[in-house]
Structure formats: C-alpha cells, structure tokens
Design a protein around this motif. Sequence first.
Motif, PDB file in Angstrom:
ATOM      1  N   GLN A  59     -39.153 -31.798  -0.299  1.00 26.17           N
ATOM      2  CA  GLN A  59     -38.890 -32.486   0.972  1.00 26.17           C
ATOM      3  C   GLN A  59     -40.192 -33.089   1.535  1.00 26.17           C
ATOM      4  O   GLN A  59     -40.196 -34.208   2.028  1.00 26.17           O
ATOM      5  N   THR A  60     -41.290 -32.361   1.427  1.00 24.85           N
ATOM      6  CA  THR A  60     -42.571 -32.833   1.937  1.00 24.85           C
ATOM      7  C   THR A  60     -43.060 -34.045   1.141  1.00 24.85           C
ATOM      8  O   THR A  60     -43.525 -35.030   1.714  1.00 24.85           O
ATOM      9  N   TYR A  61     -42.932 -33.975  -0.177  1.00 24.55           N
ATOM     10  CA  TYR A  61     -43.335 -35.117  -1.005  1.00 24.55           C
ATOM     11  C   TYR A  61     -42.472 -36.339  -0.729  1.00 24.55           C
ATOM     12  O   TYR A  61     -42.960 -37.469  -0.691  1.00 24.55           O
ATOM     13  N   GLU A  62     -41.184 -36.116  -0.506  1.00 28.34           N
ATOM     14  CA  GLU A  62     -40.295 -37.242  -0.196  1.00 28.34           C
ATOM     15  C   GLU A  62     -40.641 -37.854   1.153  1.00 28.34           C
ATOM     16  O   GLU A  62     -40.568 -39.068   1.335  1.00 28.34           O
ATOM     17  N   GLN A  63     -41.043 -37.025   2.088  1.00 24.30           N
ATOM     18  CA  GLN A  63     -41.485 -37.527   3.390  1.00 24.30           C
ATOM     19  C   GLN A  63     -42.732 -38.390   3.208  1.00 24.30           C
ATOM     20  O   GLN A  63     -42.856 -39.446   3.821  1.00 24.30           O
ATOM     21  N   ALA A  64     -43.646 -37.959   2.340  1.00 24.79           N
ATOM     22  CA  ALA A  64     -44.852 -38.743   2.059  1.00 24.79           C
ATOM     23  C   ALA A  64     -44.481 -40.073   1.413  1.00 24.79           C
ATOM     24  O   ALA A  64     -45.067 -41.115   1.727  1.00 24.79           O
ATOM     25  N   LEU A  65     -43.495 -40.044   0.519  1.00 23.45           N
ATOM     26  CA  LEU A  65     -43.070 -41.277  -0.149  1.00 23.45           C
ATOM     27  C   LEU A  65     -42.379 -42.242   0.811  1.00 23.45           C
ATOM     28  O   LEU A  65     -42.468 -43.461   0.635  1.00 23.45           O
ATOM     29  N   GLU A  66     -41.704 -41.717   1.828  1.00 25.00           N
ATOM     30  CA  GLU A  66     -41.111 -42.591   2.843  1.00 25.00           C
ATOM     31  C   GLU A  66     -42.195 -43.350   3.592  1.00 25.00           C
ATOM     32  O   GLU A  66     -42.038 -44.527   3.908  1.00 25.00           O
ATOM     33  N   LEU A  67     -43.289 -42.668   3.870  1.00 20.65           N
ATOM     34  CA  LEU A  67     -44.387 -43.286   4.607  1.00 20.65           C
ATOM     35  C   LEU A  67     -45.236 -44.188   3.722  1.00 20.65           C
ATOM     36  O   LEU A  67     -45.752 -45.210   4.189  1.00 20.65           O
ATOM     37  N   LEU A  97     -40.824 -31.740  -9.626  1.00 24.89           N
ATOM     38  CA  LEU A  97     -39.982 -30.772  -8.911  1.00 24.89           C
ATOM     39  C   LEU A  97     -38.495 -31.072  -9.108  1.00 24.89           C
ATOM     40  O   LEU A  97     -37.694 -30.143  -9.244  1.00 24.89           O
ATOM     41  N   ARG A  98     -38.124 -32.345  -9.109  1.00 26.19           N
ATOM     42  CA  ARG A  98     -36.723 -32.695  -9.331  1.00 26.19           C
ATOM     43  C   ARG A  98     -36.271 -32.224 -10.711  1.00 26.19           C
ATOM     44  O   ARG A  98     -35.172 -31.702 -10.860  1.00 26.19           O
ATOM     45  N   ARG A  99     -37.116 -32.449 -11.717  1.00 25.25           N
ATOM     46  CA  ARG A  99     -36.775 -31.987 -13.070  1.00 25.25           C
ATOM     47  C   ARG A  99     -36.615 -30.470 -13.092  1.00 25.25           C
ATOM     48  O   ARG A  99     -35.718 -29.944 -13.738  1.00 25.25           O
ATOM     49  N   ARG A 100     -37.477 -29.785 -12.382  1.00 27.87           N
ATOM     50  CA  ARG A 100     -37.420 -28.320 -12.337  1.00 27.87           C
ATOM     51  C   ARG A 100     -36.130 -27.850 -11.645  1.00 27.87           C
ATOM     52  O   ARG A 100     -35.502 -26.896 -12.081  1.00 27.87           O
ATOM     53  N   GLY A 153     -47.310 -30.150   0.553  1.00 27.30           N
ATOM     54  CA  GLY A 153     -46.388 -30.045  -0.570  1.00 27.30           C
ATOM     55  C   GLY A 153     -46.958 -29.182  -1.688  1.00 27.30           C
ATOM     56  O   GLY A 153     -46.253 -28.347  -2.262  1.00 27.30           O
ATOM     57  N   HIS A 154     -48.235 -29.357  -1.971  1.00 25.31           N
ATOM     58  CA  HIS A 154     -48.881 -28.575  -3.018  1.00 25.31           C
ATOM     59  C   HIS A 154     -48.918 -27.090  -2.643  1.00 25.31           C
ATOM     60  O   HIS A 154     -48.693 -26.212  -3.487  1.00 25.31           O
ATOM     61  N   ALA A 155     -49.206 -26.807  -1.383  1.00 27.10           N
ATOM     62  CA  ALA A 155     -49.231 -25.412  -0.923  1.00 27.10           C
ATOM     63  C   ALA A 155     -47.830 -24.793  -1.026  1.00 27.10           C
ATOM     64  O   ALA A 155     -47.694 -23.635  -1.438  1.00 27.10           O
ATOM     65  N   TYR A 156     -46.810 -25.567  -0.671  1.00 26.83           N
ATOM     66  CA  TYR A 156     -45.442 -25.070  -0.826  1.00 26.83           C
ATOM     67  C   TYR A 156     -45.145 -24.771  -2.294  1.00 26.83           C
ATOM     68  O   TYR A 156     -44.494 -23.776  -2.611  1.00 26.83           O
ATOM     69  N   GLU A 157     -45.615 -25.636  -3.170  1.00 31.10           N
ATOM     70  CA  GLU A 157     -45.408 -25.397  -4.607  1.00 31.10           C
ATOM     71  C   GLU A 157     -46.037 -24.071  -5.033  1.00 31.10           C
ATOM     72  O   GLU A 157     -45.433 -23.299  -5.773  1.00 31.10           O
ATOM     73  N   ARG A 158     -47.259 -23.841  -4.592  1.00 28.76           N
ATOM     74  CA  ARG A 158     -47.949 -22.604  -4.976  1.00 28.76           C
ATOM     75  C   ARG A 158     -47.245 -21.368  -4.428  1.00 28.76           C
ATOM     76  O   ARG A 158     -47.333 -20.301  -4.999  1.00 28.76           O
ATOM     77  N   LYS A 159     -46.555 -21.528  -3.320  1.00 33.57           N
ATOM     78  CA  LYS A 159     -45.791 -20.419  -2.733  1.00 33.57           C
ATOM     79  C   LYS A 159     -44.387 -20.340  -3.337  1.00 33.57           C
ATOM     80  O   LYS A 159     -43.581 -19.525  -2.918  1.00 33.57           O
ATOM     81  N   SER A 160     -44.107 -21.200  -4.316  1.00 27.49           N
ATOM     82  CA  SER A 160     -42.797 -21.284  -4.985  1.00 27.49           C
ATOM     83  C   SER A 160     -41.682 -21.650  -4.010  1.00 27.49           C
ATOM     84  O   SER A 160     -40.542 -21.205  -4.150  1.00 27.49           O
ATOM     85  N   LEU A 161     -42.007 -22.468  -3.030  1.00 28.32           N
ATOM     86  CA  LEU A 161     -41.025 -22.988  -2.083  1.00 28.32           C
ATOM     87  C   LEU A 161     -40.688 -24.416  -2.512  1.00 28.32           C
ATOM     88  O   LEU A 161     -41.095 -25.400  -1.885  1.00 28.32           O
ATOM     89  N   THR A 162     -39.941 -24.505  -3.602  1.00 28.04           N
ATOM     90  CA  THR A 162     -39.702 -25.789  -4.264  1.00 28.04           C
ATOM     91  C   THR A 162     -38.974 -26.781  -3.362  1.00 28.04           C
ATOM     92  O   THR A 162     -39.341 -27.958  -3.320  1.00 28.04           O
TER      93      THR A 162
END
Length: 175
Positions: A146-154, A168-171, A132-141
């Motif tokens: 989605q990746t962070y939400e998957q982590a929160l499901e687990l 990210l939601r606020r952004r 998720g952090h790598a996606y953020e750095r690539k500006s793939l919000t």
Amino acid sequence: MDNSLAIVYLAILLVLLSAAGLTIFRQIFKTRKTENVLSRLQKKLNKEKGTTQEYYELASIYLDKKVHAQAISLFQKALKTAELEAEENVAPIYNGLGYAYFAQEQYDLAIRNYKEALKYQPQYITALNNLGHAYERKSLTAQALQTYEQALELEPNNSTAKRRSEKLRRRLVTS
C-alpha cells in the motif's frame, strides 16, 4: 604490424589507467571535503549550540560513516533545535532519524519516524519508500505494498516503488 598492435595496447592501458586515476583523485577530494566539514562541525558543536542545519548535516555525515548511534543523537538535537527555531521543514530530519533506526534494525522506531516525516510532508517520496521498506522488514506485506502504491500515485516513474511493489505483488499471488 606488430609495433602498431603494441601501441594500441599501450594506448588502451594509458586510457584505463587515466580513468582509474581520475576516479581515485575525485574520491580523495570528495572524502577530504567531507572530512573537513565533519571536523569543522564537530569543533563548532562541541563549543557552542548549533543550528538545525548544522546538526542535520553532521548527523547525515555520521549516517554515511555508519555511526548510527551518534547520528540518532544529532538528529534528535536537530529536532529540538528546529522546535526552538520554529523550523517547519523537519520531514528530512525525521526521515534521517528513521533511517538511522532502520540501519540498527529498530524497525518500529524507524516506522514511527517515517510516519512523522510524512505528517509534515505527505508527498515525501523518499520517506514513503523507506516506510515501505521498513514494513517489508517487519513482514507487513500488505502495508508495504500500500505504501509503495501511494508513492507510485505521487511519482509514477519511481523505480524503487515499482520494483518493490512488483516483487510484493508476486509474493502475494504465490501465497
């Protein structure tokens, strides 16, 4: 009265100095232990082939020391050794390799390795957070969220995923 105030100040000073000294000594012993392991592993791996665990351990020490290029090389050796040893638990190796690439701002390679780690261990929370952090750095919000939400499901109490997904939601709402 004046004398007792001085004693209180001295007692507080003594407690603070003792706490600082204890912290410094613990750090010295921790650093010394790490340096001993580093020295032992370097000597061994320079003379002979090592195990997957040894390559991984040395690479992790290099990551801590921010020597990313050597860490990458050692993680790759760990993967080759794991393949030869038929080691099944390679997800941490791919995650470490991804982290080393991430630290060098090679986000595409980091993402590839985090995904590889998740292939071997789909519920690997650390790899999900890192991805998720790598996606953020690539500006793939969207992918990051989605990746962070998957982590929160687990792991619903995952503080990193909670914090980052809320940001990210606020952004996304303000965009």
